[in-house]
Each structure stands twice: as C-alpha cells, then as structure tokens.
Design a protein around this motif. Structure first.
Motif, PDB file in Angstrom:
ATOM      1  N   PHE A 262      -1.868   3.857  -4.630  1.00  0.00           N
ATOM      2  CA  PHE A 262      -1.958   2.565  -3.946  1.00  0.00           C
ATOM      3  C   PHE A 262      -2.912   2.655  -2.756  1.00  0.00           C
ATOM      4  O   PHE A 262      -4.070   2.946  -2.932  1.00  0.00           O
ATOM      5  N   GLY A 263      -2.434   2.428  -1.558  1.00  0.00           N
ATOM      6  CA  GLY A 263      -3.306   2.477  -0.374  1.00  0.00           C
ATOM      7  C   GLY A 263      -3.781   1.086   0.016  1.00  0.00           C
ATOM      8  O   GLY A 263      -3.677   0.140  -0.760  1.00  0.00           O
ATOM      9  N   ILE A 264      -4.286   0.983   1.238  1.00  0.00           N
ATOM     10  CA  ILE A 264      -4.722  -0.330   1.747  1.00  0.00           C
ATOM     11  C   ILE A 264      -6.073  -0.713   1.137  1.00  0.00           C
ATOM     12  O   ILE A 264      -6.280  -1.830   0.708  1.00  0.00           O
TER      13      ILE A 264
ATOM     14  N   TYR B  56      -1.448   0.543  10.265  1.00  0.00           N
ATOM     15  CA  TYR B  56      -1.921   1.143   9.024  1.00  0.00           C
ATOM     16  C   TYR B  56      -1.165   2.427   8.693  1.00  0.00           C
ATOM     17  O   TYR B  56      -1.253   2.934   7.585  1.00  0.00           O
TER      18      TYR B  56
ATOM     19  N   PRO C 140       0.810  -1.226   0.000  1.00  0.00           N
ATOM     20  CA  PRO C 140       0.000   0.000   0.000  1.00  0.00           C
ATOM     21  C   PRO C 140       0.842   1.275   0.000  1.00  0.00           C
ATOM     22  O   PRO C 140       0.378   2.320  -0.410  1.00  0.00           O
TER      23      PRO C 140
ATOM     24  N   ASP D 254     -12.020  -1.480   2.370  1.00  0.00           N
ATOM     25  CA  ASP D 254     -13.390  -1.696   1.890  1.00  0.00           C
ATOM     26  C   ASP D 254     -13.408  -2.434   0.555  1.00  0.00           C
ATOM     27  O   ASP D 254     -14.283  -3.251   0.286  1.00  0.00           O
TER      28      ASP D 254
END
Lengths: 154, 565, 109
Positions: B254-256, B476, B238, B259
């Motif tokens: 990117f990113g986690i 996170y 991420p 959801d």
C-alpha cells in the motif's frame, strides 16, 4: 538475531499470538551499524569530498509494511548525456547489521538515473543515499523508515 | 478554516431545531416533532453537480447509537484544530447549541439523555431515502454517490456473508465508486472477486502487487455528471498492511504514494476532467497534509478517522469533507462548475436521524432479507448494561473496558490488550446487550483471543509502538485508530514526547506495584495480526463472561494518565 | 528455496526510438544474509547474489552490487533509452561463483 531479517517462513510466527515483530523492536541489543559506520563507508569511497544536497529523489515508505521487503526507489536528476551523467549511486542503512544495501553504476544509455529494488530492515532507521556525478560532484540525502509491530488499526 | 457563512448552510436545517431546544431531556415526542425529513434534506441547491458521500459505515444496516469521542487529541499541526475538537470546544467552533440535535449527533456530553430524545441514527433504509430524494431533486445524471470504504466489515451479517450483504446494499443504493480498508480483511481473493464483479468501481491507486510493483486495481474513473467530467481517484488506507494482517493479502503493498496521486490528478486534467475528487481512506490529518502538497485536487472526501464535521475545511483550493461513520451522516456537496473549474460550492452534513426519516421500502425489504437467516443470533440477549458502553476515545472506551474485563476473567490473565478500534455501536444504560451489539464491536476475520506471556519490557514496547502510531507529530507516520486498551494495568503517557519516551509509570492495578521489565506477565488479547493465532473468537469470550455477570456495571476508568496534550 | 535460481524479466518487446523503457527483473534466491543462526545456534553462512549486470548488444549499461540486506527473491528495476534494436543480457553472480543469465529482445522502430 532479529527475526525481521529472516525469511517470513511459518516457523518464525509465534502461533499463540505472540508478537513476532517484537523481537525486532527489542533488537537494538545486538550489534548493529550506526551513523558512524555509514559515514565510514562513504569515506572509504570518496574520502573527505564534500556532499551536496539536492538532485536525489529517495523514495522509501515512511512506515515499512514488511521489514523483510521494503521497496526503495532512487532517482537522480541528470540529463544522462555522455558528458553529464550519474556514474554511481550508493545506498546505506544506519541500523542494520551491516550498512551496505546496494550500489548502482549507471551509463548514459540508461537515459534516466533511476532504479528500484527491495531491502530488509531490522528496525526503524535512516536510509542514506549518495550519488556520484560524471563531473565528480557528490550529492546525498537521507530518509527515515519506521519499522513497527503493527496491528490495532481502526 | 470554515467560514461562518459556509457553516450556516451546513447546519441550516438543524439550527432551526437548535435555536429552540434547551438543555436536558426534551421528551422524545417533542424532539421528533421538531425533526422532519424535510429539515434534514433541505438544501439550497447550487450549480448542476451534486456529490453524495458516505463512509465508514462498518456494515451497519440498522440504526445505532454512536457516541462521538470526548477525547480526540490532535498532535503537531493538527493540535486544537478541527476535527480535533470535542464537546464544548467543538460546539463553540461550529456554533452548535448544547442539547441540540446537532450536539447529540456530533458531540459526546449529555449523550445518554440526548440519545433518549433523538433516538438512533443511521440505517441503510433511511440513507436510501435521503439518496433517492436528492436524486429526485437533482436528476440521476447530476448526482455522484461515493463510498469511502470500511463498508464490508463490522457486523455479524457482513462477517457471515463475506461482505456480500453490504455489496448488495451498495448495489441497491447505486453507489458509483468506493475506496477501502477493512475490505482487505476479507482476503485478497474475495476483494478481487467483488471488485471485478461489482457494478460500482473499486478504486485504489495506491495498491501494488509486490512481485512486479504493478497496480492491482483501477486507480481512477471519470464520471460525466451535472454536465461535467468528474475524475474520482481512489485511495485505500495506506497503512492497511501494517494495521491489519498482511498474510491475508500477501502480494499487495500500500503506502501513501503522493507522487502517484499527483500523476493521477495531472492525467485526469489531461483527460479533460473538470473536477478532481480524491475518494480517500487516508484519515483526516493525512489528507490535510496531502492537500497542501498535491496540487489540483478540488475535493478530498476523507474517511478512516471517523470524524464528522458540519462544515468543510479548505486547504489552499482543496475542499476537505468529513462525513462521520456508522451511517450517522450523509454528506451532500453541490459544485458549481464553470470554465473547467469549481466556481462555487455548498455543503451539508445531513444527520440521519432514524426516527425522523422514513425507511425506503425497497431497502428495508433487502435489509430484512439479509438479516432473516441470522435473526436468532442477532436478537439473542446476553446481558443488560447499567453503564453507557461506547468505543471512541483516544485512550479508553467503556465497551473496551468490558472486553478487557472479559478477557482477563475468562482467559485467566493478569493483563489484557484490546485494539483501539473506532468502530462498534454504543449502548445506553438499560439496554440489552444482544449478540448483535457484541458482534458490532467485535465481528472481524481474525478474532482469536490469545493467551500468552509477555515481559514488562515487551508490554512497554507494544504501548510505545502503538502510541507512536497515533501521536507521531507527522501524520504521514500515523496509522489511525486509537490507543490500545489495557486491562489490569495503568500507565502514564506524555503525548508530546518522541517514540520510546511517551510511556511511563506502568503499574499492575490489582497490586499497585510497578510493572517489572524482566518479569513475565500472563497477557490475553485479540485481533493479532500474526497468522495462526490460537484462541477462541473474542465474541465467545465476552458472551461467556456476560452470561456470568448478567448485568454490566463499569467503574470510571482512570488507569491512563495523559500529559503533554 | 528452489535449488536453481530462476530469473524472470519484463522488458517491452517493442519501443520507438528515443523512448524510455522500464526494465524489471526478478530472480528466485533466498539471499542468505550470513546473519541468521540455525536451530543449533550456528551461524548460517552467507550466500547471496552479489552482482546484477545488464548489457545491451554486449555493452554493459547498468550494474548493481547487492549487499546482504537485499530481500530474498531480489527485484531490480531500471530504465533504458531505446535507440536501436537488439538484445539484453542479464547476469546474476552468486557468492558461490555460479552465474545465472536471461536474455530479452527489444525491437526499436
């Protein structure tokens, strides 16, 4: 002027490996908004009305990948019918030169009170979101976005 | 937590060896006698489906020494929990005997003598042997081979072939799907090109085009294996656009995207998946948190943080696997699928002892063919080392001490900064430092060694920023990797403090004087994420330095004082 | 920066009645924040698009007031519940008084 608020043109990059983003980290010397400025903005709009929690889903990255383009998605739980819908949503930041980011006005025709845009963030700060429902009720939430120098990952 | 029963299965083969081995040198022959390929691959099969996992190979075609960390702190909820255990605590938790083959593979103390006993680990030809053996035992239709990424970077051959060497190896191994991180440092066009052409799936649910916020890669793929529908969801690191140069893939974000993972899981189930696997490059602590928040993932194959665990960790119903790095291990997970759910599992972290496992002839030929054009460079001896040279550790690694010394010396700098990368092999005292060994610790697409001026205040900001990236209590907000290595300067860190309060006592080592906030210091460093960074490639800098010193002898590094752990 | 801001929109051409569609828009614009200084140290005056409006068959359905922190080449996405065929009109209002528009047809079956 923090370089993160400038467009990412070539001339902003220190060619000799200078850590361009450092300027942003050291930025707090300049005049930036704070929590109080955000509170004042909300007061201007809604006076002393009570802000409740819940119903807002504020989707921002935990860590900004690029302080110049930080995605922000908001979604408010609502049936979005003529007698029960989300009228407005206001987004503020407490660490930018000015607190305002965006204000939305929704209508029942939207079907869903959700919107996405992209913002510039000068440093690590909180994003505050206030939603006004058609019955006058207000909801709010906030979320921190970290702005980092980057690098050094393994 | 890992139950004792699962753990015994996990180390069934190695414990045979462990029980008999004493402390100290066993003698190489004795060790080899005890280690056999059959021991390593022995497995009490379960159900019909087998998942094999390799990850963070970092383009290591050949067997290497790789010393695991002696300092691997966990913060927040991860404090003191596996995989944040080292040496004695690790062995106690996982029931590993000191001096055993498992101890050598999984811990750091007594590394030099154990390395002499047990030899190098990994090698793609050995991994091919183990993979083929499992496929022969279980049948091709029942085995899924998944690669967690960080595969195309980390060696001279991968750098020179733009990752083609590893793509060819992955193709020959018949991997089914892969995840990614360092892959992106080959640039967006190259990654796209490989992803489109490769016979395996390049899965990344969390990469979006910046412009229209649309997916760039296939998010998941359903495989029919072992009579089950297995949905594999890919997750790239991420933090790729923060940890690595964003300008190499300017249109990707990117990113986690928790959801979206949930959506992928739900859609997988709706599409009839019996098993949902997250082929993740999140890093272990991020996956541990994610497993508690995303519902319905059966297995998370973790990566990025290079952890190796000889047992699974369960979070709710989700099984987490940590398969190590550099080709040292191959994970095997057998799943018993009944009524569209996982009714049972059995796991083993197979240690790839290169002296015990026969080389697969086809893969050996391929590796030789890949390496042949670069043979002269790879074998070039630059110096010898009297010290153990390794990378891993939250604050220091001796290989980084060498790189930091080289930068200060060759770039005439007061202070040097070297990123806290977790990749790169280990050299034991007496080893030659070949160009290959140096490339294994430095080969990358943004290697320029810059020389610049930074104030004490800026240096402090850099250390604080990196420290928060590693020791933020919420995973996170972490980015993986270890603390930036600093040459010529010492400091203290309280890992328990919040950002901008961790670092104190910055001191110039040469003079013993405190670093002054307003003074400018000449700083050399490499692997800057900024475009157009100028300077010679780091391997040239280190090679020049080695040519002068001829023999590397490092003093113990005591320049970082850590508290609050 | 392009002298003439160019809008682009992504709207599905067709939808079924009652379907929720996502409308995505982009416009090329530097969104000069009024915070930057030029090389002589003089503040570069603010020039942003401060309002985005989406109307369907002439009725405003969604509006956004953008402040100086909105990124260059602003992106705006929102949702719309398809009920009848018609046409979207998107309008962007610049600080300097200019207006830029784009249209997109939607067929509802």
């Amino acid at each position: 002027m923090p370089s993160m608020l400038r467009d990412g043109s070539r001339r902003d990059v220190l060619a000799a490996g200078g850590l361009a983003a450092l300027a942003a980290l050291l930025a707090p010397r300049m005049a930036l908004a704070d929590e109080k400025a955000v509170e004042a903005e909300i007061k201007k709009l809604y006076g002393e009305k009570k802000l409740e929690s819940g119903r807002i889903k504020l989707d921002v990255p935990q860590i900004a990948e690029n302080g110049l383009v930080v995605p922000i998605n908001v979604e408010i739980e609502s049936t979005m019918t003529a007698d029960d819908y989300v009228k407005a949503v206001h987004v503020f930041a407490d660490g930018n030169p000015q607190p305002g980011i965006v204000s939305y006005r929704f209508t029942p025709e939207c079907g869903k009170a959700a919107a996405a845009t992209r913002m510039r963030l000068a440093q690590t700060q909180n994003i505050v979101c206030v939603a006004e429902m058609s019955d006058g009720k207000l909801y709010s939430t906030k979320s921190e976005v970290k702005v980092t120098i980057g690098g050094c990952g393994g | 937590m890992i139950s004792r029963r699962q753990f015994l299965q996990a180390t069934a083969a190695a414990s045979v060896i462990a029980s008999a081995s004493g402390l100290g040198p066993l003698g190489r022959a004795a060790a080899q006698q005890r280690l056999s390929q059959a021991d390593i691959s022995r497995f009490d099969a379960l159900g019909r489906l087998t998942i094999l996992h390799i990850t963070d190979v970092h383009a290591q075609l050949m067997p290497v020494y790789f010393r695991e960390p002696s300092v691997n702190l966990g913060v927040g909820e991860a404090n003191g929990k596996p995989p944040h255990l080292t040496d004695k605590e690790f062995r106690a938790h996982f029931n590993v005997a000191a001096g055993s083959a498992d101890a050598y593979a999984l811990t750091s103390d007594d590394f030099v003598s154990l390395a002499k006993n047990y030899g190098r680990m990994g090698g793609m030809d050995r991994i091919a042997t183990l993979v083929k053996a499992v496929r022969a035992e279980r049948g091709d239709d029942n085995v899924l081979l998944l690669d967690g990424g960080d595969t195309w970077q980390g060696s001279w051959t991968s750098l020179k072939t733009n990752g083609q060497d590893m793509v060819d190896v992955q193709t020959a191994l018949k991997i089914d799907a892969m995840s990614s991180h360092w892959e992106f440092t080959l640039g967006h066009e190259r990654v796209k090109e490989i992803a489109e052409k490769a016979p395996f799936a390049f899965l990344a649910q969390n990469v979006r085009s910046l412009e229209w916020q649309e997916p760039v890669f296939e998010a998941r793929k359903i495989f029919e294996r072992g009579g089950a529908k297995v949905s594999v969801i890919g997750q790239a690191l991420p933090r790729t656009a923060v940890a690595n140069p964003r300008w190499m893939f300017p249109d990707w974000e990117f990113g986690i995207r928790e959801d979206d993972i949930q959506k992928q899981v739900d859609e997988s189930r709706a599409a009839g998946a019996d098993v949902v696997v997250l082929l993740s490059h999140n890093g272990f602590d991020v996956d541990r948190k994610l497993a508690s928040r995303v519902k319905g993932i059966d297995v998370i194959l973790t990566a990025h943080t290079h952890d190796a665990m000889p047992g699974v960790l369960k979070v709710g119903e989700t099984i987490l696997i940590a398969s190590g790095s550099h080709g040292k291990f191959l994970s095997r997970l057998d799943l018993d699928i009944r009524d569209k759910r996982v009714a049972g599992y059995r796991y083993k972290l197979m240690p790839v002892f290169s002296d015990a496992i026969a080389a697969d002839a086809d893969m050996k030929t391929l590796v030789e063919k890949i390496r042949a054009p670069f043979a002269a460079d790879l074998s070039r001896e630059l110096a010898r080392t009297d010290s153990l040279l390794y990378r891993r550790g939250n604050f220091n690694g001796t290989f980084d001490d060498l790189i930091c010394d080289a930068m200060r010396s060759e770039r005439d700098a007061e202070i040097s900064l070297s990123p806290g990368f977790r990749w790169g092999g280990t050299l034991v005292p007496g080893d030659a430092i070949t160009f290959e060994a140096l490339a294994n610790a430095t080969a990358m697409t943004y290697p320029n060694c810059y020389r610049t001026e930074m104030t004490g205040e800026q240096l402090h900001a850099v250390l604080e920023d990196v420290a928060d990236n590693i020791f933020h209590p919420d995973p996170y907000f972490q980015g993986g990797g270890d603390m930036v290595r600093v040459g010529g300067m010492g400091y203290s860190m309280d890992v328990s403090k919040p950002v901008n309060q961790r670092i104190s006592g910055m001191t110039e080592l040469k003079t013993g004087k405190p670093i002054e906030a307003a003074r400018k210091y000449v700083v050399a460093g490499w692997a800057s994420v900024n475009q157009n960074t100028e300077g010679p490639p780091i391997w040239d800098v280190v090679e020049k330095y080695l040519a002068r010193v001829k023999t590397v002898r490092l003093e113990p590094n005591t320049s970082v004082i850590v508290t609050g752990a | 920066m392009a002298a003439n801001p160019t809008p682009r929109v992504r709207v599905p051409a067709k939808a079924t009645k009652g379907e929720m569609i996502e409308v995505k828009t982009l416009i090329s614009h530097e969104m000069e924040s009024g915070q930057r200084k030029d090389s002589a140290g003089k503040t570069i005056p603010r020039k942003i698009i401060n309002k985005f409006t989406a109307a369907f068959n002439g009725k405003t359905v969604f509006e956004a007031d953008w402040f100086a922190a909105i990124s260059a080449n602003p992106y705006q996405a929102f949702f719309f519940k398809a009920q009848e065929s018609g046409e979207f009109t998107f309008t962007w209002k610049d600080d300097d008084g200019s207006e830029y528009t784009a249209k997109a047809k939607l067929a509802v079956a």
